[in-house]
Design a protein around this motif. Structure first.
Motif, PDB file in Angstrom:
ATOM      1  N   VAL A   9       0.832  -1.207   0.000  1.00  0.00           N
ATOM      2  CA  VAL A   9       0.000   0.000   0.000  1.00  0.00           C
ATOM      3  C   VAL A   9       0.862   1.252   0.000  1.00  0.00           C
ATOM      4  CG1 VAL A   9      -1.646   1.344   1.362  1.00  0.00           C
ATOM      5  CG2 VAL A   9      -1.977  -1.125   1.101  1.00  0.00           C
ATOM      6  N   ARG A  13       0.935   4.111  -2.924  1.00  0.00           N
ATOM      7  CA  ARG A  13       0.647   5.516  -2.624  1.00  0.00           C
ATOM      8  C   ARG A  13       1.772   6.426  -3.098  1.00  0.00           C
ATOM      9  NH1 ARG A  13      -1.956   5.195   3.539  1.00  0.00           N
ATOM     10  NH2 ARG A  13      -4.034   4.463   2.869  1.00  0.00           N
ATOM     11  N   ARG A  14       3.008   5.975  -2.922  1.00  0.00           N
ATOM     12  CA  ARG A  14       4.133   6.768  -3.390  1.00  0.00           C
ATOM     13  C   ARG A  14       4.104   6.933  -4.908  1.00  0.00           C
ATOM     14  NH1 ARG A  14       9.109   4.127   0.166  1.00  0.00           N
ATOM     15  NH2 ARG A  14       8.597   5.156   2.159  1.00  0.00           N
ATOM     16  N   LEU A  16       1.449   6.746  -6.807  1.00  0.00           N
ATOM     17  CA  LEU A  16       0.326   7.610  -7.174  1.00  0.00           C
ATOM     18  C   LEU A  16       0.653   9.079  -6.926  1.00  0.00           C
ATOM     19  CD1 LEU A  16      -2.723   5.526  -5.877  1.00  0.00           C
ATOM     20  CD2 LEU A  16      -2.043   5.930  -8.257  1.00  0.00           C
ATOM     21  N   ARG A  17       1.363   9.350  -5.816  1.00  0.00           N
ATOM     22  CA  ARG A  17       1.772  10.730  -5.559  1.00  0.00           C
ATOM     23  C   ARG A  17       2.712  11.224  -6.652  1.00  0.00           C
ATOM     24  NH1 ARG A  17       1.888   9.285   0.039  1.00  0.00           N
ATOM     25  NH2 ARG A  17       4.130   8.846  -0.075  1.00  0.00           N
TER      26      ARG A  17
END
Length: 280
Positions: A9, A13-14, A16-17
């Protein structure tokens, strides 16, 4: 499992950022409408490749924008000449010098027509056409025989072999090289066709002033004009040799310019042979 899931996860998230940052950078570049690049970070390999590909696309778009701007400038010059001639004719309809003015208008129209023709050829070069087997020796003989040049063209051909290409594009290569040679030659233009183990070679030479060493890399750039004036005719549109390079690259070939044995310039096109050719 929970630890591995949590790590996954975090990684997602990284990523996606990072994608969000890239998207924001692209939006900023679009709004500013100025050349810029996406900044590289310590990204995973796939993300670095994505950023690299985006930057290549941005480079291409910027070159196309600069090209469009240069073409617009080239078009405005003859249009301005036409406007001046027409306005003078309207202001003084009985002036005896109108035939000369109209000849000037026709010269400017010729420039516009040549530019439009070359732009159309660039656009057509990106459209798929039928590939066929082409004998370069036969192509050269036919094209040279059909031309009406001020300087006779000497043709020397050995076994030129065959290449797989579009016939119209091979004709365009030869036409642009011959047109260029005719503009700069003093007394002679020569076409040599031959082949080696893997390549067919087409060379067009002239006995003109030649091309200075520092200009040889730029001569194939779009709209580049030599500092020296042609010996006959106008300087052309500056697109012919760039069209040659684009076509040759399409077929994994190469093109370059070197000193001619007769003292001028020699343009050499090298293309992969379609099949082995016997030299017996």
């Amino acid at each position: 499992m929970p630890a591995a899931l949590l790590a996954g996860v975090i990684v997602v998230r990284r990523l996606l950022r990072r994608v969000g940052v890239i998207s924001d950078d692209l939006a900023r570049i679009n709004v500013r409408d100025e050349y810029d690049q996406i900044t590289h970070h310590r990204d995973p390999t796939q993300m670095s490749q994505l950023v690299g590909n985006i930057n290549v696309s941005l480079d291409m778009l910027d070159r196309e924008r600069q090209f469009a701007s240069t073409v617009a400038h080239e078009i405005r010059s003859p249009l301005a000449g036409i406007r001046v001639s027409v306005e003078e004719a309207i202001a003084d309809p009985d002036h005896a010098g109108h035939p000369g003015a109209f000849r000037g208008v026709l010269r400017e129209v010729d420039r516009l027509e040549a530019l439009a023709t070359d732009l159309l050829l660039i656009a057509r070069g990106r459209v798929a056409q039928r590939i066929e087997m082409i004998d370069l020796c036969e192509l050269v003989r036919q094209e040279v025989a059909a031309r009406t040049d001020p300087i006779p063209v000497e043709v020397s051909s050995t076994s030129g072999g065959q290449v797989e290409a579009m016939h119209t594009q091979m004709r365009e290569i030869l036409t642009n090289l011959l047109d260029n040679a005719q503009r700069h030659a003093r007394h002679s233009v020569r076409v040599d066709v031959g082949c080696g183990d893997r390549f067919a070679r087409l060379a067009v030479s002239d006995d003109g002033p030649g091309i200075p060493l520092h200009e040889r890399e730029h001569i194939f750039d779009r709209l580049y004009q030599l500092t020296s004036e042609p010996l006959r005719g106008d300087a052309g549109t500056g697109l012919g040799l760039s069209i040659v390079r684009e076509i040759v690259k399409t077929y994994n070939g190469s093109v370059w310019v070197e000193p001619s044995p007769s003292g001028g310039a020699r343009f050499v096109v090298q293309l992969p042979l379609a099949s082995p050719v016997s030299t017996a």
